[in-house]
Design a protein around this motif. Sequence first.
Motif, PDB file in Angstrom:
ATOM      1  N   ARG A  74       2.883  -4.141  12.877  1.00 19.79           N
ATOM      2  CA  ARG A  74       3.134  -5.576  12.734  1.00 19.79           C
ATOM      3  C   ARG A  74       2.212  -6.383  13.660  1.00 19.79           C
ATOM      4  N   ALA A  75       2.108  -5.964  14.911  1.00 21.17           N
ATOM      5  CA  ALA A  75       1.293  -6.697  15.886  1.00 21.17           C
ATOM      6  C   ALA A  75      -0.186  -6.662  15.516  1.00 21.17           C
ATOM      7  N   ARG A 112      -2.534  -9.895  14.482  1.00 16.93           N
ATOM      8  CA  ARG A 112      -3.774 -10.246  15.172  1.00 16.93           C
ATOM      9  C   ARG A 112      -4.943 -10.357  14.181  1.00 16.93           C
ATOM     10  N   VAL A 113      -5.009  -9.439  13.232  1.00 17.60           N
ATOM     11  CA  VAL A 113      -6.060  -9.504  12.212  1.00 17.60           C
ATOM     12  C   VAL A 113      -5.933 -10.799  11.408  1.00 17.60           C
ATOM     13  N   THR A 114      -4.693 -11.173  11.062  1.00 19.26           N
ATOM     14  CA  THR A 114      -4.462 -12.417  10.330  1.00 19.26           C
ATOM     15  C   THR A 114      -4.926 -13.618  11.152  1.00 19.26           C
ATOM     16  N   THR A 140      -1.806  -7.435   4.182  1.00 20.25           N
ATOM     17  CA  THR A 140      -0.907  -6.887   5.190  1.00 20.25           C
ATOM     18  C   THR A 140       0.308  -6.200   4.572  1.00 20.25           C
ATOM     19  N   SER A 141       1.012  -5.507   5.435  1.00 17.86           N
ATOM     20  CA  SER A 141       2.234  -4.814   5.016  1.00 17.86           C
ATOM     21  C   SER A 141       3.463  -5.479   5.625  1.00 17.86           C
ATOM     22  N   HIS A 142       3.363  -6.748   5.957  1.00 16.48           N
ATOM     23  CA  HIS A 142       4.447  -7.449   6.649  1.00 16.48           C
ATOM     24  C   HIS A 142       5.753  -7.344   5.852  1.00 16.48           C
ATOM     25  N   GLY A 161       0.329   1.380   8.716  1.00 19.81           N
ATOM     26  CA  GLY A 161       1.066   2.267   9.606  1.00 19.81           C
ATOM     27  C   GLY A 161       0.623   3.714   9.489  1.00 19.81           C
ATOM     28  N   ALA A 162       0.265   4.137   8.282  1.00 21.32           N
ATOM     29  CA  ALA A 162      -0.205   5.511   8.080  1.00 21.32           C
ATOM     30  C   ALA A 162      -1.565   5.717   8.736  1.00 21.32           C
TER      31      ALA A 162
END
Length: 334
Positions: free
Chosen positions: A25-26, A30-32, A46-48, A75-76
């Motif tokens: 998530r973090a 940051r990328v966003t 994203t996978s938010h 995450g993977a």
Amino acid sequence: MNRDAVKDIKPADLLAMYYSLRLTRALEERVTALYRQGRIVGGVYTSHGMEAIAVGYASAIERDDIIAPYHRDMGAFLIRGITPGEVIAQYLGKRTGPTRGKDGNVHIGDLKRGVIGFVSHLADNLPVATGIGLAFKLRGESRVVITNTGDGGTSRGDFHEALNFASVRKLPVVFFCNNNQYAYSTPLHLQMAITDVVDRAKAYAMPGEIVDGNDVAAVYLAAKRAIQRARAGEGPTFIECKTMRMHGHSEHDSAKYVPRELLEEWKRKDPIDKAERLLRELGYADDEELRRIEARVKQEIEAGVEFAERSPLPEGKETLEGVFATEEEARELS
């Protein structure tokens, strides 16, 4: 989910998964932020709200297993050893990114870390995973491959070709579906005439399971069951993870087509909050432990940003490196 089943997961493993959820998530936040600042060219996906799926399945595999992820499986990537610094460097087009500046976005992979590079066309990674599973079986190796796509990807022909072949040959493949209810802007009921995507596996005599995609423990345990079955030579499994895409298809998409009340409903099912409640209920973490994890995540993200910022851009001549086989590599392949 069944609390007795959760107790089969070691406390250290549950804490590690919670850490990976927070790190994912973090990192994507940051990328966003970098994208909003105009630092990133191209899309950010994203996978938010869906982090539990990739974290759950990637935590269940063994070192020699392979994953063929899709673009919401950050995450993977992290669990397989691709660092936040490498991910940010990738987005910034730096030489230290997995593609060495030749591409942006999450089109990344690393065979040394058991990650097949992702391409944009959803479900294209499934036939690749099936081919890997065939190789494992022909070699007599006790290895498994996990692959993932969204609900929209299951409407493509390559999805069905992959499931059919894997089922006929009883290959050691675990197919995941990240059912986030929208194929870009198309809701599920306009994509298919079935309520549950898992029903598509019935056409191939493949066992299937539906899990709460926002429950990292449930995803982990479902993956463990399917992996055990695959490793025992019993063939593939299809796992549908029910979840919700909390951001747009990408960060340039406002997702105005999604009802606000639906987002509010799923906001209350946030996978990080759910994992934190589970840790507290089981007595595996208190406020102090959770603060330590938060501080560790923050430190790793800041270190990743610094690494990426300090990394060099590639030289022009590097565009041809790694594109064609060298004479030595060609001889090894002949």
